[in-house]
Design a protein around this motif. Sequence first.
Motif, short mmCIF file in Angstrom:
data_model
loop_
_atom_site.label_atom_id
_atom_site.label_comp_id
_atom_site.label_asym_id
_atom_site.label_seq_id
_atom_site.Cartn_x
_atom_site.Cartn_y
_atom_site.Cartn_z
N TYR A 2 0.84 -1.20 0.00
CA TYR A 2 0.00 0.00 0.00
C TYR A 2 0.87 1.25 0.00
O TYR A 2 1.84 1.34 0.75
CB TYR A 2 -0.89 -0.02 1.25
CG TYR A 2 -1.67 1.24 1.46
CD1 TYR A 2 -2.81 1.50 0.72
CD2 TYR A 2 -1.25 2.18 2.39
CE1 TYR A 2 -3.54 2.65 0.91
CE2 TYR A 2 -1.97 3.34 2.59
CZ TYR A 2 -3.11 3.57 1.85
OH TYR A 2 -3.82 4.72 2.03
N PHE A 3 0.55 2.20 -0.85
CA PHE A 3 1.26 3.47 -0.89
C PHE A 3 0.26 4.60 -0.73
O PHE A 3 -0.77 4.63 -1.40
CB PHE A 3 1.99 3.66 -2.22
CG PHE A 3 3.13 2.71 -2.39
CD1 PHE A 3 4.36 2.98 -1.82
CD2 PHE A 3 2.98 1.55 -3.12
CE1 PHE A 3 5.41 2.10 -1.98
CE2 PHE A 3 4.03 0.67 -3.28
CZ PHE A 3 5.25 0.95 -2.72
N ASP A 4 0.55 5.52 0.14
CA ASP A 4 -0.28 6.71 0.33
C ASP A 4 0.36 7.84 -0.48
O ASP A 4 1.43 8.33 -0.13
CB ASP A 4 -0.35 7.07 1.80
CG ASP A 4 -1.25 8.26 2.08
OD1 ASP A 4 -1.65 8.94 1.12
OD2 ASP A 4 -1.54 8.50 3.26
N PHE A 11 6.66 13.60 2.00
CA PHE A 11 8.01 13.14 2.28
C PHE A 11 9.01 13.73 1.27
O PHE A 11 10.08 14.20 1.64
CB PHE A 11 8.09 11.61 2.24
CG PHE A 11 9.50 11.11 2.30
CD1 PHE A 11 10.20 11.10 3.49
CD2 PHE A 11 10.14 10.67 1.15
CE1 PHE A 11 11.51 10.66 3.55
CE2 PHE A 11 11.46 10.22 1.20
CZ PHE A 11 12.13 10.22 2.40
N LEU A 12 8.65 13.70 -0.02
CA LEU A 12 9.56 14.24 -1.04
C LEU A 12 9.78 15.74 -0.86
O LEU A 12 10.89 16.24 -1.04
CB LEU A 12 9.03 13.93 -2.44
CG LEU A 12 9.07 12.46 -2.82
CD1 LEU A 12 8.40 12.26 -4.17
CD2 LEU A 12 10.50 11.95 -2.84
N ARG A 13 8.72 16.48 -0.51
CA ARG A 13 8.87 17.91 -0.27
C ARG A 13 9.81 18.17 0.91
O ARG A 13 10.64 19.06 0.87
CB ARG A 13 7.53 18.58 -0.05
CG ARG A 13 6.76 18.77 -1.33
CD ARG A 13 5.54 19.63 -1.13
NE ARG A 13 5.83 21.03 -1.04
CZ ARG A 13 5.98 21.86 -2.09
NH1 ARG A 13 5.87 21.38 -3.30
NH2 ARG A 13 6.23 23.11 -1.91
N LEU A 14 9.67 17.36 1.97
CA LEU A 14 10.55 17.51 3.13
C LEU A 14 11.98 17.10 2.79
O LEU A 14 12.94 17.76 3.20
CB LEU A 14 10.04 16.66 4.29
CG LEU A 14 8.77 17.14 4.97
CD1 LEU A 14 8.27 16.09 5.94
CD2 LEU A 14 8.99 18.46 5.67
N ARG A 18 13.90 23.05 -1.04
CA ARG A 18 13.78 24.04 -2.11
C ARG A 18 14.05 23.46 -3.50
O ARG A 18 13.73 24.06 -4.50
CB ARG A 18 14.68 25.23 -1.85
CG ARG A 18 16.15 24.89 -1.83
CD ARG A 18 16.98 26.09 -1.38
NE ARG A 18 18.36 25.74 -1.26
CZ ARG A 18 19.30 26.11 -2.12
NH1 ARG A 18 19.00 26.88 -3.13
NH2 ARG A 18 20.53 25.73 -1.95
N HIS A 19 14.63 22.29 -3.57
CA HIS A 19 14.92 21.65 -4.85
C HIS A 19 13.73 20.85 -5.40
O HIS A 19 13.77 20.37 -6.52
CB HIS A 19 16.12 20.72 -4.74
CG HIS A 19 17.35 21.41 -4.28
ND1 HIS A 19 18.03 22.31 -5.04
CD2 HIS A 19 18.01 21.34 -3.10
CE1 HIS A 19 19.06 22.77 -4.37
NE2 HIS A 19 19.07 22.20 -3.19
N TYR A 20 12.68 20.73 -4.61
CA TYR A 20 11.53 19.91 -4.99
C TYR A 20 10.91 20.35 -6.31
O TYR A 20 10.59 19.53 -7.15
CB TYR A 20 10.48 19.93 -3.88
CG TYR A 20 9.25 19.14 -4.22
CD1 TYR A 20 9.23 17.76 -4.12
CD2 TYR A 20 8.09 19.78 -4.65
CE1 TYR A 20 8.11 17.03 -4.43
CE2 TYR A 20 6.96 19.05 -4.97
CZ TYR A 20 6.98 17.68 -4.85
OH TYR A 20 5.86 16.97 -5.19
#
Length: 40
Positions: A2-4, A11-14, A18-20
């Motif tokens: 399962y993936f939310d 998580f990727l933003r954290l 600033r590179h997101y």
Amino acid sequence: MYFDVEQEHVFLRLRFGRHYEALRAEHNLQEALSRLRNAS
């Protein structure tokens, strides 16, 4: 398994901070890579 999707997004933003924005899918990959390199 399962993936939310929202949890992964946060998580990727954290993780990338600033590179997101430079990691967003784009048609012009070269331009995106250039922006990522110049962001540091």
